[in-house]
Design a protein around this motif. Structure first.
Motif, mmCIF file in Angstrom:
data_model
loop_
_atom_site.group_PDB
_atom_site.id
_atom_site.type_symbol
_atom_site.label_atom_id
_atom_site.label_comp_id
_atom_site.label_asym_id
_atom_site.label_seq_id
_atom_site.Cartn_x
_atom_site.Cartn_y
_atom_site.Cartn_z
ATOM 1 N N SER A 1 12.430 5.692 -4.309
ATOM 2 C CA SER A 1 11.239 5.073 -3.538
ATOM 3 C C SER A 1 10.192 6.872 -4.018
ATOM 4 C CB SER A 1 11.533 5.519 -2.186
ATOM 5 O OG SER A 1 12.473 4.982 -1.823
ATOM 6 N N VAL A 2 10.408 7.740 -4.155
ATOM 7 C CA VAL A 2 10.232 8.763 -4.249
ATOM 8 C C VAL A 2 8.786 8.569 -5.662
ATOM 9 C CG1 VAL A 2 9.273 11.687 -5.222
ATOM 10 C CG2 VAL A 2 10.754 10.649 -3.236
ATOM 11 N N ALA A 3 9.325 8.143 -7.197
ATOM 12 C CA ALA A 3 9.130 7.777 -7.978
ATOM 13 C C ALA A 3 8.379 6.969 -7.640
ATOM 14 C CB ALA A 3 10.005 7.562 -9.246
ATOM 15 N N ASN A 4 8.052 5.829 -7.151
ATOM 16 C CA ASN A 4 6.979 4.387 -6.436
ATOM 17 C C ASN A 4 6.376 4.609 -5.498
ATOM 18 O OD1 ASN A 4 8.059 1.735 -6.727
ATOM 19 N ND2 ASN A 4 9.670 2.120 -6.183
ATOM 20 N N ASN B 1 0.936 -0.876 -0.479
ATOM 21 C CA ASN B 1 -0.388 0.102 -0.189
ATOM 22 C C ASN B 1 0.875 1.359 -0.025
ATOM 23 O OD1 ASN B 1 0.636 0.546 2.791
ATOM 24 N ND2 ASN B 1 -0.968 -1.325 3.153
ATOM 25 N N THR B 2 0.055 2.610 0.194
ATOM 26 C CA THR B 2 0.568 3.564 -0.335
ATOM 27 C C THR B 2 1.952 4.381 1.162
ATOM 28 O OG1 THR B 2 -0.930 4.439 -2.141
ATOM 29 C CG2 THR B 2 0.995 5.778 -0.785
ATOM 30 N N HIS B 3 1.112 3.422 1.964
ATOM 31 C CA HIS B 3 1.743 4.051 3.259
ATOM 32 C C HIS B 3 2.947 3.356 3.621
ATOM 33 C CE1 HIS B 3 -1.994 5.988 4.162
ATOM 34 N NE2 HIS B 3 -2.554 5.164 4.083
ATOM 35 N N ASP B 4 3.413 2.448 3.143
ATOM 36 C CA ASP B 4 4.535 1.808 3.416
ATOM 37 C C ASP B 4 5.651 2.208 2.125
ATOM 38 O OD1 ASP B 4 3.529 -0.668 4.738
ATOM 39 O OD2 ASP B 4 3.115 -2.052 3.631
ATOM 40 N N VAL B 5 5.224 2.824 0.990
ATOM 41 C CA VAL B 5 6.247 3.206 0.707
ATOM 42 C C VAL B 5 6.656 4.708 1.188
ATOM 43 C CG1 VAL B 5 6.567 4.674 -2.062
ATOM 44 C CG2 VAL B 5 4.812 2.500 -1.308
ATOM 45 N N ILE B 6 5.381 4.825 1.719
ATOM 46 C CA ILE B 6 6.102 6.878 2.226
ATOM 47 C C ILE B 6 6.484 6.619 3.626
ATOM 48 C CG2 ILE B 6 5.090 8.259 4.132
ATOM 49 C CD1 ILE B 6 1.808 8.242 2.567
ATOM 50 N N GLU C 1 22.562 7.851 -1.543
ATOM 51 C CA GLU C 1 21.556 7.512 -0.784
ATOM 52 C C GLU C 1 20.327 8.762 -1.334
ATOM 53 O OE1 GLU C 1 20.310 5.554 1.189
ATOM 54 O OE2 GLU C 1 22.576 4.437 1.738
ATOM 55 N N ILE C 2 20.934 9.418 -2.622
ATOM 56 C CA ILE C 2 20.092 10.507 -3.255
ATOM 57 C C ILE C 2 18.864 9.781 -4.643
ATOM 58 C CG2 ILE C 2 19.648 12.378 -3.930
ATOM 59 C CD1 ILE C 2 21.996 14.044 -2.799
ATOM 60 N N GLY C 3 20.243 9.141 -4.219
ATOM 61 C CA GLY C 3 19.578 8.053 -5.903
ATOM 62 C C GLY C 3 18.440 7.364 -5.583
ATOM 63 N N ASP C 4 18.512 6.393 -4.430
ATOM 64 C CA ASP C 4 17.875 5.956 -3.541
ATOM 65 C C ASP C 4 16.311 6.456 -3.246
ATOM 66 O OD1 ASP C 4 19.380 3.562 -3.936
ATOM 67 O OD2 ASP C 4 20.106 3.369 -2.235
ATOM 68 N N ARG D 1 10.505 7.953 3.797
ATOM 69 C CA ARG D 1 11.384 8.439 5.103
ATOM 70 C C ARG D 1 12.510 8.239 5.526
ATOM 71 N NH1 ARG D 1 5.567 8.852 7.606
ATOM 72 N NH2 ARG D 1 4.365 10.617 7.420
ATOM 73 N N GLU D 2 12.568 6.760 5.503
ATOM 74 C CA GLU D 2 13.659 5.757 5.521
ATOM 75 C C GLU D 2 14.692 6.496 4.687
ATOM 76 O OE1 GLU D 2 15.281 1.441 4.510
ATOM 77 O OE2 GLU D 2 13.251 1.398 5.481
ATOM 78 N N GLU D 3 15.003 6.335 3.546
ATOM 79 C CA GLU D 3 15.522 6.836 2.400
ATOM 80 C C GLU D 3 15.938 8.271 3.506
ATOM 81 O OE1 GLU D 3 17.347 4.692 0.643
ATOM 82 O OE2 GLU D 3 15.884 3.186 0.536
ATOM 83 N N ALA D 4 15.626 9.287 2.892
ATOM 84 C CA ALA D 4 15.538 10.292 3.895
ATOM 85 C C ALA D 4 16.716 10.244 4.876
ATOM 86 C CB ALA D 4 14.371 11.099 3.606
#
Length: 277
Positions: A216-219, A179-184, A209-212, A188-191
């Motif tokens: 994640s934002v694209a996802n 779900n979308t909440h898991d992507v959010i 890490e910025i690439g990751d 946050r984890e990548e940030a």
């Protein structure tokens, strides 16, 4: 207005490529040399659509069509395929991938035989594409360069668009967040990991890490049903608009943008946002 057909354009392109009567620039081009122009024309089509400029869109679509005709002409000269083959290929693909609209001969199905459920249509589309990939591998004896599960997403795509397509293909295999909440949470984890790498001062890790984070934002955009490329384009346009308005507001106060300090620019920026609201 003169009635121009595609045959007119095809004849013009053949003349331009003629070694004796043609244009010296057009004659020396290769399929690879005009790729940058093809990409540029596609972006200019998108730009005309963004601006709502119908006259410009008409012209830019013509420029993009020219790229298709140009490539087809060079292929015909090499004896590989013709423009008619290109048309036949896309017509066949559209009929094949829309069995909910056309029968095998390309005739529209009666309305009582149509499939209207978008999810069923999407599932059928992906199934047909998978069958086409399998058939392509069979024809090439397994030498298909796109044989990797994610290998048929073109490298030449903009990075954000390619990230979206790669993640969508991976999701087709079931490798996705539920779900979308898991992507959010992943964003946050990548940030946080970007912040850690910045604290450590490791430039290579920072870039990774910025690439990751961007991936994640694209996802996240995909999960939210948003085109990430278009969202970023519109976000950049909004920034440009507000920046210009900020500069005008400062000028109206007797201050040049180049000599204004950050607090003054921030105050003007917030005023612009309030005006827009």
């Amino acid at each position: 207005m003169k009635n121009r057909s595609i045959d007119t354009l095809l004849c013009l392109m053949a003349t331009l490529r003629d070694p004796v009567r043609g244009c010296s620039w057009d004659v020396i081009q290769t399929p690879a040399s005009i790729v940058p122009f093809t990409i540029e024309e596609a972006y200019e089509v998108a730009d005309a659509i963004d601006r709502g400029d119908h006259d410009d869109l008409r012209d830019e679509l013509g420029d993009l069509l020219l790229q298709v005709v140009f490539q087809s002409r060079m292929a015909e000269e090499a004896g590989t395929f013709t423009f008619a083959d290109v048309v036949e290929s896309i017509v066949g693909k559209l009929v094949r991938r829309h069995p909910h609209v056309f029968d095998v001969n390309g005739s529209p199905l009666p309305m009582d035989q149509r499939v209207e459920d978008p999810r069923a249509v999407e599932a059928a589309w992906q199934r047909i594409k998978a069958q086409e990939r399998a058939e392509k591998e069979r024809r090439t004896g397994g030498r298909n360069p796109a044989a990797s599960p994610l290998g048929d997403v073109p490298l030449v795509l903009p990075a954000l668009k390619r990230a979206e397509k790669i993640s969508r293909k991976a999701a087709g295999y079931g490798f996705d967040w539920p779900n979308t909440h898991d992507v959010i949470a992943k964003v946050r984890e990548e940030a946080d990991e970007v912040e850690d790498s910045l604290r450590q001062g490791d430039s290579k890790a920072i870039a990774e890490e910025i690439g990751d984070l961007l991936f994640s934002v694209a996802n996240l955009a995909r999960h939210a049903g948003v085109d990430a490329e278009e969202a970023l384009r519109q976000g950049t346009r909004k920034f440009e608009r507000r920046f210009a308005a900020m500069a005008q507001r400062l000028a109206g106060q007797g201050h040049a943008l180049s000599s204004s300090d950050l607090p003054a620019m921030e105050a003007a920026w917030q005023a612009v946002k309030r005006d827009e609201a």
